[in-house]
Design a protein around this motif. Structure first.
Motif, PDB file in Angstrom:
ATOM      1  N   TYR A   1       0.815  -1.193   0.000  1.00 28.33           N
ATOM      2  CA  TYR A   1       0.000   0.000   0.000  1.00 28.33           C
ATOM      3  C   TYR A   1       0.856   1.253   0.000  1.00 28.33           C
ATOM      4  N   ARG A   2       1.896   1.208   0.760  1.00 28.64           N
ATOM      5  CA  ARG A   2       2.730   2.402   0.822  1.00 28.64           C
ATOM      6  C   ARG A   2       3.294   2.736  -0.545  1.00 28.64           C
ATOM      7  N   SER A   3       3.750   1.733  -1.201  1.00 26.33           N
ATOM      8  CA  SER A   3       4.317   2.026  -2.515  1.00 26.33           C
ATOM      9  C   SER A   3       3.246   2.562  -3.446  1.00 26.33           C
ATOM     10  N   ARG A   4       2.114   1.942  -3.377  1.00 29.65           N
ATOM     11  CA  ARG A   4       1.070   2.431  -4.262  1.00 29.65           C
ATOM     12  C   ARG A   4       0.643   3.833  -3.897  1.00 29.65           C
ATOM     13  N   LEU A   5       0.640   4.051  -2.644  1.00 26.20           N
ATOM     14  CA  LEU A   5       0.250   5.380  -2.209  1.00 26.20           C
ATOM     15  C   LEU A   5       1.231   6.409  -2.731  1.00 26.20           C
ATOM     16  N   LEU A   6       2.458   6.069  -2.659  1.00 25.07           N
ATOM     17  CA  LEU A   6       3.457   7.005  -3.162  1.00 25.07           C
ATOM     18  C   LEU A   6       3.283   7.250  -4.650  1.00 25.07           C
ATOM     19  N   GLU A   7       3.036   6.172  -5.321  1.00 19.79           N
ATOM     20  CA  GLU A   7       2.818   6.363  -6.752  1.00 19.79           C
ATOM     21  C   GLU A   7       1.650   7.293  -6.992  1.00 19.79           C
ATOM     22  N   ALA A   8       0.610   7.000  -6.294  1.00 18.46           N
ATOM     23  CA  ALA A   8      -0.593   7.807  -6.511  1.00 18.46           C
ATOM     24  C   ALA A   8      -0.333   9.260  -6.159  1.00 18.46           C
ATOM     25  N   LEU A   9       0.386   9.449  -5.102  1.00 24.13           N
ATOM     26  CA  LEU A   9       0.640  10.823  -4.701  1.00 24.13           C
ATOM     27  C   LEU A   9       1.494  11.535  -5.737  1.00 24.13           C
TER      28      LEU A   9
END
Lengths: 183, 523
Positions: free
Chosen positions: A36-44
């Protein structure tokens, strides 16, 4: 690989469907959080690129990231992703005709307590819960509860991840600013 | 086959007459002399087939030639009839168990004198109203069933088993059979024995063929007892001893189950008839077993609990409080509970719901103190709302920090990149394989979007329209794996592609079409 599991709610009496595994266990693993963290970063970052840095956009990105991390195994995650997608389409100027699922009968029969008052209260609350969980408005009680459990677990993970990310960022920013200020 | 052995032994007695046979059958059903039969019953008629052939050879019973399926049907029919009398509440209609076994169960309940399911099953009372004054009653009951030759045959068979051969068999299976079946069998055998002894002076012990059949498993335990004790008294003693607890347990389980669903009327049933209780339990257990192994497992603890909780017949009352948490897993018809399909379905549904509620209860902090659905749901709703509020708050915070994302990207990236890199490959490659890239419209393109739009997204339904609309002229563009240096844009693209891919895979997994992976050029 991505494993997609379509959850079906078997309401047949003879078919007793046992809950496979508690959903929170899946969400509490470190792997999920890292994903999730990685995806969150991507999304951000994507949001930043698109100049969509408002809190709402961030929240949407975070929710989409969460839904994505769910791997489409739960109804609410699919609903979130579809919602986002359709919203984008709407923004694109198209007209989206969303065919809502025919409204089901309100949450099941009386809980069996034999008291209509309680039954009504329970039903109201179940409906409220259905509204809270994305994509679970007209759902049967059993699947609603299942989705709610998964959603709660996912939300907990999301909050945890976002909090640590925010802390890291602010710490980094603080230190960075400090350094920059010095330098 | 042992069965055959038994056959030979008892066949002679079979000609006692239909009613007696039927009775014995019914009684036998409770008592499992049928351990063998159970096998036949449970396993879809494998044994029955054998039985049939053996039987036909031994006895020229009309039904002997019927295929295994017929036997069950016949038995089921008989059971149904008996059931009406015995009201074996537990025994769900044959449809449920898909075998005559169920019905057998019900019958034996009625017939054996002890069939009274200690009050657990009010329905039983209603049906059979058979407090079971004694074997005679059973016998009397059976007469109506005499009509079914197959039944008689079966009864004879069962009885044979119960009476003779089980002695040897029983030993093997003995009580150790922890399963419910064993308990059931013991109870059944008890009953059977009693029935036999009192009922007909025939040698053919009325074992509960039906019941054992249901359990098919090695519930022989009960049978063993049964076989050994030809005399009713001895058997009863034994069965009582053995089966009593089983019955009690079963009864409890049943009552618990029933209590949930239906008001327990059990005052009549309460008369301590351990055998009856056992029978009913056995019946219940049997159906449960047939339902599935998991059920058995679940039932076991349940029944044990129930038994331990107390043999009081008053269990039938409101099962809710005493109902142990494990109970809701079972679907088995419990004593004192309706066994019609509706109530069973209802019970299953309720159990499922309560199971989920427990799950939620564990998840949401502070839910342990409250009891009751309404309050718990209140807590859950509050918790979900608070979590969502927190997410919003954090997203605001992150939005404020976002401008610094790029700055800190270098700092954050290294540690995150590992994860990202680790995950991206899996995400990206699948993308290559099959997914229609559906960019999140950073730059929505008119044509594709319109095609999508016209397909009228169906949120709930299949993504077919969505995916078909997404199929654009393939602009094959492999996700840029090389651009990790250019993290932002790359990740942005990959993020969207990944998102789309996952969504499509998840949503459209039903469609096995492979989409060409396309990535819309972003920006």
């Amino acid at each position: 690989m991505i494993m997609i599991m379509i959850s079906t709610d078997a309401s047949a009496p003879a078919k007793r469907r046992t809950k496979p595994s508690p959903p929170e266990n899946k969400w509490r693993t470190g792997a999920r959080e890292r994903a999730y963290r990685s995806r969150l970063l991507e999304a951000l970052r994507a949001a930043g690129e698109r100049r969509a840095s408002g809190p709402r956009a961030v929240k949407e990105a975070a929710d989409s990231a969460l839904a994505l991390t769910a791997r489409g195994q739960s109804r609410w995650s699919r609903a979130v992703l579809l919602r986002r997608r359709s919203r984008l389409l709407v923004r694109a100027g198209g007209r989206i005709r969303r065919r809502k699922r025919p409204r089901r009968r309100p949450v099941g029969p009386t809980p069996g307590t034999g008291q209509p008052e309680e039954g009504k209260k329970v039903r109201d609350r179940l409906r409220a819960l259905g509204r809270l969980v994305p994509g679970c408005e007209n759902l049967s009680t059993a699947s609603l509860l299942e989705e709610a459990a998964d959603y709660v677990a996912a939300l907990e993970m999301q909050v945890k991840a976002m909090r640590t990310l925010a802390d890291d960022l602010s710490a980094a920013a603080a230190s960075g600013n400090g350094r920059r200020a010095e330098g | 086959m042992e069965k055959e052995r038994f056959f030979g032994v008892n066949w002679q007695s079979m000609d006692a007459g239909m009613p007696p046979e039927m009775n014995s059958r019914a009684a036998a059903a409770d008592q499992l002399p049928n351990s063998f039969l159970n096998l036949g019953w449970e396993q879809p008629m494998h044994h029955d087939a054998h039985f049939e052939s053996a039987l036909s050879s031994l006895v020229s019973s009309p039904s002997s030639n019927t295929p295994a399926g017929n036997d069950s049907v016949i038995i089921g029919e008989l059971i149904g009839r008996l059931g009406s009398i015995c009201n074996s509440g537990e025994v769900s209609p044959p449809s449920r168990y898909q075998s005559a076994n169920t019905s057998c169960y019900s019958t034996p309940l009625n017939s054996p004198p002890k069939l009274n399911l200690s009050g657990m099953d009010h329905q039983q009372q209603g049906r059979g109203g058979v407090p079971v004054p004694g074997n005679q009653m059973a016998a009397g009951k059976f007469s109506p069933f005499a009509a079914d030759p197959g039944f008689a045959e079966r009864a004879a068979r069962f009885s044979c088993f119960g009476a003779r051969g089980y002695a040897g068999l029983g030993g093997q299976f003995g009580l150790p059979e922890a399963g419910k079946l064993s308990r059931v069998s013991s109870s059944q055998s008890l009953k059977a024995v009693q029935m036999v002894a009192s009922d007909n002076g025939k040698e053919v012990p009325v074992s509960e063929p039906e019941r054992p059949a249901m359990e098919t498993r090695s519930k022989f335990g009960g049978e063993a007892e049964f076989g050994n004790s030809q005399e009713a008294s001895s058997v009863s003693d034994r069965t009582t001893a053995v089966g009593a607890e089983n019955n009690a347990r079963k009864r409890k389980a049943a009552s618990k189950g029933k209590a949930k669903g239906a008001p327990l009327s059990s005052s009549n049933m309460n008369p301590p008839k351990p055998s009856d209780g056992e029978n009913s339990d056995a019946k219940r257990c049997k159906p449960a077993e047939t339902d599935g192994a998991d059920k058995d497992a679940a039932v076991k603890p349940k029944t044990e609990e129930n038994g331990d909780v107390g043999r009081k017949q008053g269990e039938e009352g409101n099962a809710k409080p005493p109902e142990p948490p494990k109970d809701y897993i079972h679907v088995r018809a419990r004593r004192g509970q309706a066994t019609d399909s509706h109530s069973l379905a209802e019970r299953v549904r309720r159990e499922k719901i309560s199971e989920r509620m427990k799950l939620l209860q564990d998840l949401v902090p502070g839910c342990n103190k409250v009891t009751g659905k309404a309050l718990m749901l209140d807590e859950i709703i509050n918790y979900v709302q608070s979590l969502q509020r927190q997410v919003e708050f954090l997203s605001m915070k992150l939005a404020a920090l976002n401008p610094q994302l790029d700055f800190n990207m270098e700092a954050l990236l290294p540690k995150d990149m590992h994860q990202v890199l680790g995950q991206l490959p899996q995400q990206v490659y699948p993308l290559d394989m099959a997914s229609t890239a559906f960019s999140y419209a950073q730059q929505p393109q008119g044509t594709p979007l319109q095609s999508i739009v016209t397909n009228s997204l169906d949120v709930q339904g299949s993504l077919n329209p969505l995916e078909s609309s997404l199929r654009r002229p393939p602009t094959m563009q492999l996700p840029r794996l090389d651009g990790f240096t250019d993290a932002t844009s790359q990740l942005g693209n990959l993020w969207e592609d990944d998102l789309q891919y996952v969504v499509q895979m998840g949503l459209g997994q039903s469609q096995g079409t492979a989409f060409s992976s396309q990535t819309m050029p972003v920006e």
